[in-house]
Design a protein around this motif. Structure first.
Motif, PDB file in Angstrom:
ATOM      1  N   GLY A  59       0.791  -1.219   0.000  1.00 48.43           N
ATOM      2  CA  GLY A  59       0.000   0.000   0.000  1.00 48.43           C
ATOM      3  C   GLY A  59       0.820   1.263   0.000  1.00 48.43           C
ATOM      4  N   THR A  71      -3.905  10.311   3.162  1.00 49.18           N
ATOM      5  CA  THR A  71      -4.655   9.201   2.585  1.00 49.18           C
ATOM      6  C   THR A  71      -3.917   7.905   2.910  1.00 49.18           C
ATOM      7  N   ASP A  73      -4.031   3.787   1.676  1.00 51.67           N
ATOM      8  CA  ASP A  73      -4.556   2.816   0.720  1.00 51.67           C
ATOM      9  C   ASP A  73      -3.789   1.509   0.926  1.00 51.67           C
ATOM     10  N   THR A  75      -3.684  -2.848   0.762  1.00 49.92           N
ATOM     11  CA  THR A  75      -4.216  -4.086   0.190  1.00 49.92           C
ATOM     12  C   THR A  75      -3.586  -5.264   0.923  1.00 49.92           C
ATOM     13  N   THR A 107      -9.197  -4.809   1.200  1.00 45.06           N
ATOM     14  CA  THR A 107      -8.618  -3.468   1.052  1.00 45.06           C
ATOM     15  C   THR A 107      -9.157  -2.514   2.110  1.00 45.06           C
ATOM     16  N   LYS A 109      -9.364   1.733   2.306  1.00 45.49           N
ATOM     17  CA  LYS A 109      -9.138   3.019   1.652  1.00 45.49           C
ATOM     18  C   LYS A 109      -9.675   4.109   2.567  1.00 45.49           C
ATOM     19  N   GLY A 125     -12.182   5.099   7.241  1.00 42.88           N
ATOM     20  CA  GLY A 125     -12.100   4.606   5.873  1.00 42.88           C
ATOM     21  C   GLY A 125     -13.039   3.460   5.622  1.00 42.88           C
TER      22      GLY A 125
END
Length: 193
Positions: A59, A71, A73, A75, A107, A109, A125
């Motif tokens: 990520g 942010t 992100d 996985t 995931t 996010k 998130g």
């Protein structure tokens, strides 16, 4: 002389402004896989708390402490579940639980990174498991930003936790005998790109 002084003052102000802008720019970090682990734990029949992990997490994290934004992100390769027992790994990957044949990843996010001063303290998130997406908040139990002593690059580290219900993600078989509540714990290290 006055014009020269005015030009120097303007140049200094511009240089200061550009330096401040450079310092305030968002920084992108890439998850360092050998020191990042997503773990999960749950009550097993009232007998014990089982703790398992996923071996592969990737990520990107972007942080701008000055602007109080960021942010996240992430996985998780759910086919790398590691219970310490090969047959049980297959059981967890089956259709009743993670169904990794159909959904090989989970995931997270972010929708918002929450700060206390310059330090992130939680991340709101969307968590997606088995194609089901639910909002969660990852609480940061710790957060550190510094230069990596060996890589000589900026690095961040954090420990994040959240509690979810596996039945919310169509993985509730044997609940409540096997606990429906699952504690997620991510030990994360990420290096500036």
């Amino acid at each position: 002389m006055q014009k020269t002084f005015a030009r120097l003052t303007l140049a200094a102000a511009l240089a200061t402004g550009l330096s401040a802008a450079a310092l305030a720019a968002p920084t992108t970090y890439e998850v360092e896989g050998s020191h990042t682990a997503a773990r999960f734990s749950y009550d097993h029949l009232g007998l014990s708390t089982q703790i398992h992990r996923f071996d592969t997490t990737t990520g990107t994290i972007v942080l701008d402490p000055a602007a109080k934004t960021g942010t996240v992100d992430i996985t998780i390769d759910t086919t790398t579940v590691d219970t310490g027992h090969e047959a049980f790994n297959g059981h967890i990957q089956g259709a009743d639980f993670l169904d990794t044949a159909t959904y090989p990843t989970a995931t997270f996010k972010s929708t918002k990174v929450n700060f206390d001063g310059d330090t992130p303290v939680s991340v709101d998130g969307d968590l997606t498991i088995k194609g089901v997406t639910k909002p969660i908040t990852l609480k940061l139990d710790s957060f550190t930003a510094k230069e990596h002593p060996m890589m000589k690059k900026p690095v961040i580290g954090a420990n994040a936790t959240a509690v979810i219900k596996r039945s919310d993600f169509n993985a509730g078989k044997f609940a409540p005998a096997v606990g429906d509540e699952v504690t997620l714990n991510i030990a994360l290290e990420a290096v500036q790109k």
